[in-house]
Design a protein around this motif. Structure first.
Motif, PDB file in Angstrom:
ATOM      1  N   SER A   1       0.864  -1.251   0.026  1.00 48.23           N
ATOM      2  CA  SER A   1       0.029  -0.097  -0.097  1.00 48.23           C
ATOM      3  C   SER A   1       0.686   1.198   0.074  1.00 48.23           C
ATOM      4  N   HIS A   2       1.891   1.326   1.009  1.00 48.85           N
ATOM      5  CA  HIS A   2       2.717   2.711   1.107  1.00 48.85           C
ATOM      6  C   HIS A   2       3.576   2.675  -0.077  1.00 48.85           C
ATOM      7  N   PRO A   3       4.234   1.745  -0.582  1.00 48.58           N
ATOM      8  CA  PRO A   3       5.078   2.047  -2.088  1.00 48.58           C
ATOM      9  C   PRO A   3       4.122   2.506  -3.254  1.00 48.58           C
TER      10      PRO A   3
ATOM     11  N   VAL B   1      -1.774  -4.705   4.397  1.00 49.46           N
ATOM     12  CA  VAL B   1      -2.640  -4.012   3.237  1.00 49.46           C
ATOM     13  C   VAL B   1      -3.582  -3.099   3.735  1.00 49.46           C
ATOM     14  N   GLU B   2      -3.614  -1.909   3.176  1.00 47.34           N
ATOM     15  CA  GLU B   2      -4.614  -1.067   3.650  1.00 47.34           C
ATOM     16  C   GLU B   2      -6.077  -1.183   2.934  1.00 47.34           C
ATOM     17  N   VAL B   3      -7.295  -1.134   3.716  1.00 43.51           N
ATOM     18  CA  VAL B   3      -8.271  -1.444   3.054  1.00 43.51           C
ATOM     19  C   VAL B   3      -9.384  -0.174   3.963  1.00 43.51           C
TER      20      VAL B   3
ATOM     21  N   SER C   1      -6.337   9.589   6.484  1.00 47.42           N
ATOM     22  CA  SER C   1      -4.996   9.403   6.059  1.00 47.42           C
ATOM     23  C   SER C   1      -4.978   8.419   5.006  1.00 47.42           C
ATOM     24  N   ASP C   2      -3.766   8.435   4.095  1.00 55.98           N
ATOM     25  CA  ASP C   2      -3.475   7.740   2.917  1.00 55.98           C
ATOM     26  C   ASP C   2      -4.803   7.435   2.301  1.00 55.98           C
ATOM     27  N   ALA C   3      -5.526   8.477   1.945  1.00 50.52           N
ATOM     28  CA  ALA C   3      -6.684   8.021   1.043  1.00 50.52           C
ATOM     29  C   ALA C   3      -6.535   7.372  -0.394  1.00 50.52           C
TER      30      ALA C   3
HETATM   31 MN    MN Z   1      -0.976   4.374   6.076  1.00 50.61          MN
END
Ligand code: MN
Ligand code: PEP
Length: 333
Positions: free
Chosen positions: A262-264, A288-290, A299-301
């Motif tokens: 997710s972050h890369p 993983v961001e969900v 954050s991290d939309a």
């Molecule tokens: Mn994040």
């Protein structure tokens, strides 16, 4: 040097080594009593009570595969990470509300996730960014665990917050920005919870593995390494996922290694390919961001997956697992 000592001999061996003018630590991890001396320095002859001695060539010793040939697996709650399994930790970047975290927990569980992630203490680049709900966020995570049975992974940023975070978390995350916060790494040696250790985005692989060595040397053998992308000359994606580092870490250490796609990626369109690349490179799982409504995330939309995309990811992970002759970790709860 690492001296594996027979039961009851640790303090005697440590004292003898110190009497030779060599610094020594005693650590009990992975069911062994180990007296550790600095790399390249150790007692010359045999000592009573030493069952085996390892003169490891790398600066990191305890986490090296030269020391332990087999894979170490780490349990987050009742989920085994490593040992050939693929484990998926999924959830929002930040815990934002009860509804948000409960709905995410239900949906990622239904799609096959093994554990729930979500930050309550957020390391934000801007002091004006959402800083997280703090203890309230931890309580909401605990409620989500109660309802779904999913163990929870959440970040601890400050050494002073370790007792509070371990009260709620099944595993504590050290974020990329704290990857070389040595007081925090030492403190997590006695936290009594597995540590999910991100690689700092400006860190070499050796620096990342030495960060893990800090945690283990201070008493905690339950460390999961996470590659989450590094900063390179190319800023097309948010960070550069170093898949080679995953393969290298799997070869050079016995610890489980996860990929954070997710972050890369920094953009949800690229999360699935980076997730599959991580697993193909040998990762033991994914972080993983969900989010239920990614565009409105605090954050991290841009990078959080929708539930539909997460279902799609899990389908592809299952197919890839078959091709790799590996299986998804079991879920008990
Ligand atoms: Mn994040
Ligand atoms: C996160 O997991 O939301 C996070 C802040 O990650 P990193 O520390 O890798 O940037």
């Amino acid at each position: 040097m690492l001296l594996v000592v027979s039961p009851g001999y640790a303090s005697e061996v440590k004292s003898r080594v110190e009497a030779m003018g060599i610094e020594a630590w005693h650590v009990r991890v992975w069911g062994m009593d180990i007296v550790v001396t600095p790399p390249g320095d150790g007692p010359k002859g045999d000592l009573p009570g030493v069952a085996a001695a390892y003169d490891v060539r790398s600066q990191y010793q305890l986490v090296s595969r030269e020391f332990r040939r087999g894979d170490t697996s780490v349990r987050i709650g009742d989920v085994e990470v490593g040992g050939g399994n693929i484990a998926v930790v999924a959830g929002p970047c930040s815990v934002e509300s009860e509804e948000q975290i409960l709905e995410t927990a239900r949906r990622v569980r239904a799609a096959g996730a093994h554990a729930l992630r979500g930050g309550a203490f957020k390391p934000r680049t801007s002091p004006y960014g959402f800083q997280g709900l703090g203890e309230e966020g931890l309580k909401l995570l605990a409620r989500a665990r109660e309802e779904t049975g999913l163990p929870i992974v959440t970040e601890v940023m400050d050494t002073a917050d370790v007792p509070l975070v371990v009260k709620y978390a099944d595993a504590v995350q050290v974020g990329a920005r704290n990857a070389q916060n040595f007081p925090l790494l030492k403190r997590l040696g006695s936290a009594g919870r597995p540590v999910v250790l991100k690689r700092g985005f400006g860190n070499t692989v050796e620096e990342w593995l030495l960060a893990a060595e800090y945690v283990v040397l201070h008493g905690n053998g339950d460390v999961i390494l996470v590659e989450r992308g590094i900063r390179t000359f190319d800023r097309t994606l948010r960070f550069t996922l170093d898949v080679g580092a995953i393969a290298y870490a799997k070869a050079a250490t016995h610890l489980p290694v996860m990929g954070d796609p997710s972050h890369p990626a920094g953009d949800r369109r690229y999360v699935v390919p980076l997730a599959l690349a991580s697993l193909a490179a040998g990762a033991d799982g994914l972080l993983v961001e969900v989010h239920p409504d990614p565009d409105r995330a605090l954050s991290d939309a841009k990078q959080q997956l929708t539930f539909e995309q997460f279902v799609e990811l899990m389908g592809q992970v299952s197919e890839l697992a078959r091709a790799l002759r590996r299986k998804l970790a079991e879920r008990h709860g």
